[in-house]
Every structure is written in structure tokens, then in C-alpha cells.
Write a protein that holds these residues in place. Structure first.
Motif, PDB file in Angstrom:
ATOM      1  N   SER A 183       0.589  -1.176   0.232  1.00 44.83           N
ATOM      2  CA  SER A 183      -0.176  -0.651  -0.404  1.00 44.83           C
ATOM      3  C   SER A 183       0.596   1.470  -0.221  1.00 44.83           C
ATOM      4  N   MET A 184       0.401   2.242   0.034  1.00 41.90           N
ATOM      5  CA  MET A 184       1.036   3.566  -0.567  1.00 41.90           C
ATOM      6  C   MET A 184       1.323   3.938   1.332  1.00 41.90           C
ATOM      7  N   GLN A 185       0.603   3.737   2.228  1.00 35.10           N
ATOM      8  CA  GLN A 185       0.883   3.893   2.958  1.00 35.10           C
ATOM      9  C   GLN A 185       2.267   3.362   3.698  1.00 35.10           C
ATOM     10  N   SER A 186       2.298   1.853   3.512  1.00 39.41           N
ATOM     11  CA  SER A 186       3.955   1.155   3.648  1.00 39.41           C
ATOM     12  C   SER A 186       4.729   1.900   2.969  1.00 39.41           C
ATOM     13  N   LYS A 227      14.465  11.382   0.538  1.00 44.57           N
ATOM     14  CA  LYS A 227      13.662  12.892   1.014  1.00 44.57           C
ATOM     15  C   LYS A 227      12.727  13.152  -0.482  1.00 44.57           C
ATOM     16  N   ASP A 228      13.207  13.473  -1.296  1.00 45.92           N
ATOM     17  CA  ASP A 228      12.460  13.614  -2.315  1.00 45.92           C
ATOM     18  C   ASP A 228      10.795  12.627  -3.103  1.00 45.92           C
ATOM     19  N   GLU A 229      11.318  11.381  -2.980  1.00 46.43           N
ATOM     20  CA  GLU A 229      10.199  10.407  -3.238  1.00 46.43           C
ATOM     21  C   GLU A 229       9.229  10.703  -1.897  1.00 46.43           C
ATOM     22  N   ILE A 230      10.024  10.349  -1.219  1.00 42.87           N
ATOM     23  CA  ILE A 230       9.003  10.573   0.371  1.00 42.87           C
ATOM     24  C   ILE A 230       7.904  11.963  -0.142  1.00 42.87           C
ATOM     25  N   GLU A 231       8.361  13.236  -0.407  1.00 43.47           N
ATOM     26  CA  GLU A 231       7.368  14.371  -0.295  1.00 43.47           C
ATOM     27  C   GLU A 231       7.082  14.251  -1.803  1.00 43.47           C
ATOM     28  N   ARG A 232       7.026  13.195  -2.710  1.00 43.19           N
ATOM     29  CA  ARG A 232       6.461  13.387  -3.930  1.00 43.19           C
ATOM     30  C   ARG A 232       5.228  12.508  -3.368  1.00 43.19           C
ATOM     31  N   ILE A 233       5.001  11.735  -3.095  1.00 44.87           N
ATOM     32  CA  ILE A 233       3.884  10.455  -2.980  1.00 44.87           C
ATOM     33  C   ILE A 233       3.306  11.330  -1.395  1.00 44.87           C
ATOM     34  N   ARG A 234       3.578  12.418  -0.588  1.00 46.93           N
ATOM     35  CA  ARG A 234       3.258  13.472   0.383  1.00 46.93           C
ATOM     36  C   ARG A 234       2.152  14.002  -0.397  1.00 46.93           C
ATOM     37  N   HIS A 235       3.138  14.885  -1.575  1.00 44.43           N
ATOM     38  CA  HIS A 235       2.071  16.398  -2.329  1.00 44.43           C
ATOM     39  C   HIS A 235       0.844  14.840  -2.847  1.00 44.43           C
ATOM     40  N   ASP A 236       2.039  13.990  -3.528  1.00 48.00           N
ATOM     41  CA  ASP A 236       0.274  12.681  -4.333  1.00 48.00           C
ATOM     42  C   ASP A 236      -0.730  12.890  -3.886  1.00 48.00           C
TER      43      ASP A 236
END
Length: 59
Positions: A2-5, A46-55
Motif C-alpha cells: 500500500s502507499m502508506q506502507s 526525501k524527494d520521493e517521500i515529498e512526492r508521495i505526500r504531495h500526490d
């Protein structure tokens, strides 16, 4: 996965990279290229984390 995991796994990897970098900085014999590579990896995570949070906020 899942996206959260996935996000939780990325956050765990980011924290682990932070610890590795801090540990490397305590040793003057640390290779500067290796340190730069670790910092680059941490930033990429970190960039991937921010991208996922933004999406997630867009949906």
C-alpha cells in the motif's frame, strides 16, 4: 504494497541513512565520496517521500 506502507518504509530508510551519515561524520577517516553518495541517497529518498505526500494531497 500500500502507499502508506511504502511511505513508512521510505521514512525508515531515510532515518537509517541519517544515522549512517551522522556516524560517518564522527570518523575523520570517512571517504568524502562515500559520504557524498550517502547524502545523495538520503536526498533521493526525501524527494520521493515529498512526492508521495504531495500526490496524496491532490487525491
Amino acid at each position: 504494497m500500500s502507499m502508506q506502507s511504502h511511505l513508512e518504509e521510505l521514512e525508515r530508510r531515510h532515518a537509517e541513512m541519517k544515522r549512517k551519515i551522522e556516524n560517518a561524520l564522527m570518523h575523520p577517516s570517512t571517504d568524502s565520496l562515500k559520504l557524498a553518495d550517502m547524502k545523495r541517497q538520503k536526498l533521493k529518498i526525501k524527494d520521493e517521500i515529498e512526492r508521495i505526500r504531495h500526490d496524496k494531497t491532490l487525491h
